[in-house]
Design a protein around this motif. Sequence first.
Motif, PDB file in Angstrom:
ATOM      1  N   UNK A 276      22.622  -2.028   8.296  1.00  0.00           N
ATOM      2  CA  UNK A 276      21.262  -2.182   7.782  1.00  0.00           C
ATOM      3  C   UNK A 276      20.341  -2.239   8.990  1.00  0.00           C
ATOM      4  N   UNK A 277      19.478  -1.230   9.136  1.00  0.00           N
ATOM      5  CA  UNK A 277      18.566  -1.137  10.270  1.00  0.00           C
ATOM      6  C   UNK A 277      17.176  -1.538   9.796  1.00  0.00           C
ATOM      7  N   UNK A 278      16.607  -2.561  10.414  1.00  0.00           N
ATOM      8  CA  UNK A 278      15.353  -3.138   9.937  1.00  0.00           C
ATOM      9  C   UNK A 278      14.260  -3.001  10.990  1.00  0.00           C
ATOM     10  N   UNK A 279      13.054  -2.661  10.538  1.00  0.00           N
ATOM     11  CA  UNK A 279      11.916  -2.576  11.439  1.00  0.00           C
ATOM     12  C   UNK A 279      10.649  -2.997  10.699  1.00  0.00           C
ATOM     13  N   UNK A 280       9.652  -3.450  11.440  1.00  0.00           N
ATOM     14  CA  UNK A 280       8.394  -3.938  10.864  1.00  0.00           C
ATOM     15  C   UNK A 280       7.265  -2.958  11.163  1.00  0.00           C
ATOM     16  N   UNK A 281       6.484  -2.633  10.134  1.00  0.00           N
ATOM     17  CA  UNK A 281       5.343  -1.719  10.258  1.00  0.00           C
ATOM     18  C   UNK A 281       4.098  -2.462   9.795  1.00  0.00           C
ATOM     19  N   UNK A 282       3.036  -2.338  10.560  1.00  0.00           N
ATOM     20  CA  UNK A 282       1.772  -2.988  10.191  1.00  0.00           C
ATOM     21  C   UNK A 282       0.700  -1.933   9.975  1.00  0.00           C
ATOM     22  N   UNK A 283       0.227  -1.825   8.734  1.00  0.00           N
ATOM     23  CA  UNK A 283      -0.874  -0.910   8.441  1.00  0.00           C
ATOM     24  C   UNK A 283      -2.132  -1.434   9.113  1.00  0.00           C
ATOM     25  N   UNK A 284      -2.709  -0.609   9.958  1.00  0.00           N
ATOM     26  CA  UNK A 284      -3.869  -1.051  10.728  1.00  0.00           C
ATOM     27  C   UNK A 284      -3.491  -1.671  12.056  1.00  0.00           C
ATOM     28  N   UNK A 285      -2.174  -1.804  12.317  1.00  0.00           N
ATOM     29  CA  UNK A 285      -1.672  -2.333  13.579  1.00  0.00           C
ATOM     30  C   UNK A 285      -0.896  -1.259  14.304  1.00  0.00           C
ATOM     31  N   UNK A 286       0.463  -1.373  14.330  1.00  0.00           N
ATOM     32  CA  UNK A 286       1.248  -0.317  14.976  1.00  0.00           C
ATOM     33  C   UNK A 286       1.347   0.949  14.130  1.00  0.00           C
ATOM     34  N   UNK A 287       0.727   0.935  12.932  1.00  0.00           N
ATOM     35  CA  UNK A 287       0.614   2.135  12.106  1.00  0.00           C
ATOM     36  C   UNK A 287      -0.863   2.388  11.810  1.00  0.00           C
ATOM     37  N   UNK A 288      -1.591   3.015  12.756  1.00  0.00           N
ATOM     38  CA  UNK A 288      -3.019   3.289  12.540  1.00  0.00           C
ATOM     39  C   UNK A 288      -3.227   4.470  11.598  1.00  0.00           C
ATOM     40  N   UNK A 289      -4.445   4.603  11.116  1.00  0.00           N
ATOM     41  CA  UNK A 289      -4.811   5.706  10.232  1.00  0.00           C
ATOM     42  C   UNK A 289      -4.749   7.025  10.998  1.00  0.00           C
ATOM     43  N   UNK A 290      -4.074   8.019  10.424  1.00  0.00           N
ATOM     44  CA  UNK A 290      -4.005   9.345  11.037  1.00  0.00           C
ATOM     45  C   UNK A 290      -5.354  10.027  10.875  1.00  0.00           C
TER      46      UNK A 290
END
Length: 463
Positions: A276-290
């Motif tokens: 089980x490979x787990x990762x954290x994504x933050x909308x507006x953080x490390x995942x900015x709007x394209x």
Amino acid sequence: MKRYLLFILVFAIVFVGCKSEDNISADNSRVTLKAFNDVATRVTFDGQESLWSNGDYLNVVVDGLDEVYSFNYDASTENHFVCDNLQLPADNNDIYAFYGVGANYINVADKAATIDLASPSQVQSTLSPTAHIAQYDILYGKTLGAPNDNISIAMNHTIVAVKINILNSLQESKTIKSVTFSVPENIRLSGSHTINLYTDVIDAASSNDGNSIKLSFEESLLLEMNDVVTAWIATAPFALVEGDELIIDITTMDEEVYRCTKLISSDGITFNAGSIMSTDITIGGNAPLVEPDTPAEPELPAAINIVVNPADSNTMFADFPASKEANVTSGEFTLDGYTFAFSSPVPFYLSKNNRIRFESGITKSNVAMIKLPVVPNYKLTSVTLASTAANSTRNYMFAITNAQQTVITGGEAHKLTDVQYSYNLTLPSDDTECYICISHTKSTGNTNFVDLSYISLTYSIIE
């Protein structure tokens, strides 16, 4: 007994591996395989473990014998699998076991199997977000030189479960439509793979599938400010090296795309089968709007065609029952991400001449039903079927109906033969669920089995 290992990897990814140990013992011509689990269920995945359940069976190869033997799960006897009429050839044997692999896809001589892993298109259930992970979970294992009175097999998993925790850091709510997981073009995340039990290696057998997997949701996910949701994706095992990019796109209902790009460090990273490979994504953080000028998703094709041809392993369900001894009368089976649900009053299985076979016992009122896939944004417009020439006298009838067995316009009952026959349908509504209904002209006295040798479905886009 299942074992779980925990490792901390780069960029907050967690690996958890699990194995199950099985015992086989010989009693004259009966061989019993016991899987040691704390819970007597198997094909459910709750985010931490895979578990046995009723209807499970293992396909087993014994070195020195030329056949594949089915071991059926017997829940009444504490996690036992049983195979009758099997004489082990020696006092100590090499034994190879597969779960979720049809006998027709196992190479007995090479102790290998060709299977489809994961799918480029996956759907996450609202009530059971990890259910689709179990759907792709194929197991394999071996033991060498084991004494017949105490044979233990450690079963290995073939897929990776990717757990993506998504946080909304924006000052407004967002509704998530899909999550797309992408790797470099030379890596296969799904499609045909070969398991070699001699080497314990899983290799991609073709390059027909892409390097990305798109996860949709049964119901769109509303994410308020500071809320967290989890997306689950099943992939084939793979590895990334220094300089590779792993890209995760979060697409919202208003077609905004938030992209997280992870650059792999010099250590690289391996996505091992069974982890089980787990990762954290933050909308507006490390995942900015394209940026808006990013190309939109490709336009949907006007029509989709799904073909099930039991004579071709590339267009047949990989985990379909391989014999009537499996005694399977219901279940869901997936091909290229499309799910067919079978429900029958009699056992069904893949016959030795590569046809979907239903045993005798279907009558005019005691029918078998095959629920056809529901494809978002499309409606079913045509179904093409074929049986065998023998059905011209066996009098089985095939119709296209709804769940209540009401015939859909254009789907009227027809006595199929080996010549393909097409039903051109007019659905009462775009969201009508369609079924293949198999019946007989007689109410009693039917003693013949019936074969279904070909299924082709055409879906047209909903305007």
